[in-house]
Every structure is written in structure tokens, then in C-alpha cells.
Design a protein around this motif. Structure first.
Motif, PDB file in Angstrom:
ATOM      1  N   UNK A  22       0.910  -1.171   0.132  1.00 15.70           N
ATOM      2  CA  UNK A  22      -0.143  -0.055  -0.060  1.00 15.70           C
ATOM      3  C   UNK A  22       0.891   1.137   0.202  1.00 15.70           C
ATOM      4  N   UNK A  23       2.056   1.082   0.283  1.00 16.75           N
ATOM      5  CA  UNK A  23       3.075   2.109   0.382  1.00 16.75           C
ATOM      6  C   UNK A  23       3.387   2.682  -0.831  1.00 16.75           C
ATOM      7  N   UNK A  24       4.884   3.554  -1.096  1.00 16.71           N
ATOM      8  CA  UNK A  24       5.151   3.991  -2.070  1.00 16.71           C
ATOM      9  C   UNK A  24       6.112   2.903  -3.014  1.00 16.71           C
ATOM     10  N   UNK A  25       6.328   1.690  -2.536  1.00 19.22           N
ATOM     11  CA  UNK A  25       7.168   0.616  -2.932  1.00 19.22           C
ATOM     12  C   UNK A  25       6.153  -0.301  -3.760  1.00 19.22           C
ATOM     13  N   UNK A  26       4.902  -0.441  -3.596  1.00 18.57           N
ATOM     14  CA  UNK A  26       3.818  -1.083  -4.336  1.00 18.57           C
ATOM     15  C   UNK A  26       3.927  -2.645  -4.204  1.00 18.57           C
ATOM     16  N   UNK A  27       5.118  -3.158  -3.691  1.00 17.32           N
ATOM     17  CA  UNK A  27       5.096  -4.561  -3.736  1.00 17.32           C
ATOM     18  C   UNK A  27       6.273  -4.965  -2.835  1.00 17.32           C
ATOM     19  N   UNK A  28       6.230  -6.297  -2.397  1.00 18.47           N
ATOM     20  CA  UNK A  28       7.207  -6.919  -1.474  1.00 18.47           C
ATOM     21  C   UNK A  28       8.425  -7.582  -2.322  1.00 18.47           C
ATOM     22  N   UNK A  29       9.583  -6.940  -2.365  1.00 21.12           N
ATOM     23  CA  UNK A  29      10.720  -7.206  -3.238  1.00 21.12           C
ATOM     24  C   UNK A  29      12.071  -6.839  -2.673  1.00 21.12           C
ATOM     25  N   UNK A  30      13.133  -7.314  -3.286  1.00 22.92           N
ATOM     26  CA  UNK A  30      14.502  -7.154  -2.773  1.00 22.92           C
ATOM     27  C   UNK A  30      14.514  -7.402  -1.200  1.00 22.92           C
ATOM     28  N   UNK A  31      15.153  -6.501  -0.489  1.00 18.78           N
ATOM     29  CA  UNK A  31      15.492  -6.834   0.954  1.00 18.78           C
ATOM     30  C   UNK A  31      14.248  -6.900   1.792  1.00 18.78           C
ATOM     31  N   UNK A  85      23.588  -0.213   3.305  1.00 20.91           N
ATOM     32  CA  UNK A  85      24.621  -1.221   3.574  1.00 20.91           C
ATOM     33  C   UNK A  85      23.939  -2.602   4.529  1.00 20.91           C
ATOM     34  N   UNK A  86      23.039  -2.029   5.440  1.00 20.08           N
ATOM     35  CA  UNK A  86      22.346  -3.008   5.985  1.00 20.08           C
ATOM     36  C   UNK A  86      21.332  -3.871   5.377  1.00 20.08           C
ATOM     37  N   UNK A  87      20.603  -3.196   4.518  1.00 20.08           N
ATOM     38  CA  UNK A  87      19.868  -4.055   3.505  1.00 20.08           C
ATOM     39  C   UNK A  87      20.431  -4.916   2.461  1.00 20.08           C
ATOM     40  N   UNK A  88      21.575  -4.386   2.138  1.00 20.76           N
ATOM     41  CA  UNK A  88      22.590  -5.275   1.397  1.00 20.76           C
ATOM     42  C   UNK A  88      23.121  -6.357   1.951  1.00 20.76           C
ATOM     43  N   UNK A  89      23.384  -6.095   3.388  1.00 24.17           N
ATOM     44  CA  UNK A  89      24.010  -7.439   3.983  1.00 24.17           C
ATOM     45  C   UNK A  89      22.867  -8.388   4.252  1.00 24.17           C
ATOM     46  N   UNK A  90      21.719  -7.956   4.333  1.00 24.45           N
ATOM     47  CA  UNK A  90      20.517  -8.781   4.559  1.00 24.45           C
ATOM     48  C   UNK A  90      20.517  -9.670   3.314  1.00 24.45           C
ATOM     49  N   UNK A  94      21.102 -14.034   0.019  1.00 25.26           N
ATOM     50  CA  UNK A  94      21.327 -14.314  -1.476  1.00 25.26           C
ATOM     51  C   UNK A  94      20.224 -14.034  -2.251  1.00 25.26           C
ATOM     52  N   UNK A  95      19.504 -13.161  -1.984  1.00 26.96           N
ATOM     53  CA  UNK A  95      18.313 -12.443  -2.777  1.00 26.96           C
ATOM     54  C   UNK A  95      18.511 -12.130  -4.194  1.00 26.96           C
TER      55      UNK A  95
END
Length: 207
Positions: free
Chosen positions: A45-54, A180-185, A190-191
Motif C-alpha cells: 500500500x506504500x510507495x514501494x507497491x510490492x514486496x521485493x528485494x530486501x 549497507x544494512x539491507x544489502x547485508x541482509x 542471497x536474494x
């Protein structure tokens, strides 16, 4: 006239490991807890519009995902920093962590925001870009010093404060830290990333 669908870029594996298996793929809605469903719905519902990436691995901790998402939404969409500076700093964080998802997401956005392709190419190669605008140079100096040395010199700080103000400096450092934090996750999970036409995935630096 051909009606064949346009081929989609292939998925790009995360990291430079013998195995590229996604450790935490997106789960089906029926496998989500009520808290995970609520967190996923809020993200959609927010600006990202989907569950993706991190947010795919972060969905394993739905409360954390929501709070991280709020911080990221401010830094990406509401920060006092110009979009060109934000996207360049995100590219620095993605290159430092060798994260394919954020690189392939934000390198095109940086160019679209006005960063020269030659600057993005230099960051990808680990070279010092040349011919940048003063604010881009100051942002990269601060980002790279924080990433590599966990602080910055007086000269770098003074240049950044002059151009961005104290609020801008705080938000720039926080933006780098957030990514850096979300990249580490994603590196741990291995997303995978989605390929982008005209933008190569990151290569491993020479050993």
C-alpha cells in the motif's frame, strides 16, 4: 507487426559464491503468519507497491521489516538531499557490499537523476570518478570514507556541511548505513536481482 512479448532480463544471482541458491525466497501468502500478511499489505500500500528485494528476507521479521521500511521510505523519498545525490550514495553502498539487487535497481535511477554514466562506470570498477559536480564529489568522498574508514576527515566533513548542511550530512550518512544494512541482509539471504538492459551486474574485485 509482431505481437511476441518482449523478453525479460534474466535474474542475476547475488554474490560470487559456488552456490547461488536463494536462501529466503518470497513465501506464498498462505504460508505467511497474520503479522507477515499485515506487513506485506502495508508495504504494497506504500510507495514501494510490492514486496521485493530486501523486504523478501526481512518479511521473516515483520515488525522489523515495517520499521526498517519506514526509515528507508524517509531516506529515499523525503530526504532533504537531491535525488541525484541520494542515488549516487546508494550506488556507493551497493558497490561496497557487492550487492547486485541495489546496484541494478539504483544505477539506472542515478543516471536518470542526472549522474553521468562515466561516474557510475567508475564506481562499478572501483575507480575514482572524474569530472563530477562539486556536490557529487563531496557526497562520494563522504560515503567512501565512512564505508572504508568508519568516519571522515575534517576536510571531507567541511565540504559536505557547506553543500548539504548538517541535516543533509546526517541524512547522507544514514542513507549509506541503511543501504549497507539491507544489502547485508540480501547478501546473507542471497536474494537475486533482476537484470536491467544497458547495465551490467557488478563484477568481483580482483583478489
Amino acid at each position: 507487426m509482431s505481437t511476441a512479448p518482449t523478453p525479460q532480463p534474466a535474474a542475476v544471482s547475488q554474490g560470487f559464491f559456488p552456490s547461488a541458491t536463494d536462501r529466503m525466497p518470497l513465501m506464498g501468502r498462505d504460508a505467511m503468519s497474520a503479522a507477515q500478511q499485515e506487513a506485506a499489505d502495508a508495504l504494497i500500500a506504500g510507495p514501494r507497491k510490492a514486496v521485493f528485494g530486501p523486504f523478501i528476507p526481512l518479511l521473516r521479521s515483520p515488525q522489523l521489516m515495517g520499521r526498517i521500511g519506514d526509515v528507508g521510505a524517509y531516506l529515499r523519498f523525503e530526504s532533504v538531499l537531491d535525488a541525484r545525490i541520494r542515488e549516487l550514495a546508494i550506488c556507493a553502498a551497493a558497490r561496497h557490499t557487492a550487492n547486485q539487487f541495489e546496484w541494478l535497481m539504483h544505477a539506472p535511477l542515478a543516471v536518470a537523476a542526472g549522474v553521468a554514466q562515466s561516474t557510475i562506470d567508475a564506481v562499478a570498477d572501483g575507480r575514482q570518478p572524474r569530472g563530477m559536480a562539486d556536490d557529487e564529489a563531496a557526497a562520494l568522498d563522504l560515503a567512501f570514507e565512512v564505508l572504508r574508514q568508519h568516519g571522515c576527515s575534517d576536510a571531507t566533513y567541511a565540504a559536505a556541511v557547506t553543500l548539504f548542511g548538517e541535516q543533509g550530512v546526517v541524512e547522507l550518512v544514514s542513507l549509506v548505513g541503511y543501504f549497507v544494512m539491507v544489502c547485508w541482509v540480501m547478501n546473507v539471504a542471497r536474494t537475486p536481482a533482476q537484470g536491467k538492459p544497458g547495465f551490467a551486474p557488478l563484477a568481483a574485485f580482483p583478489a
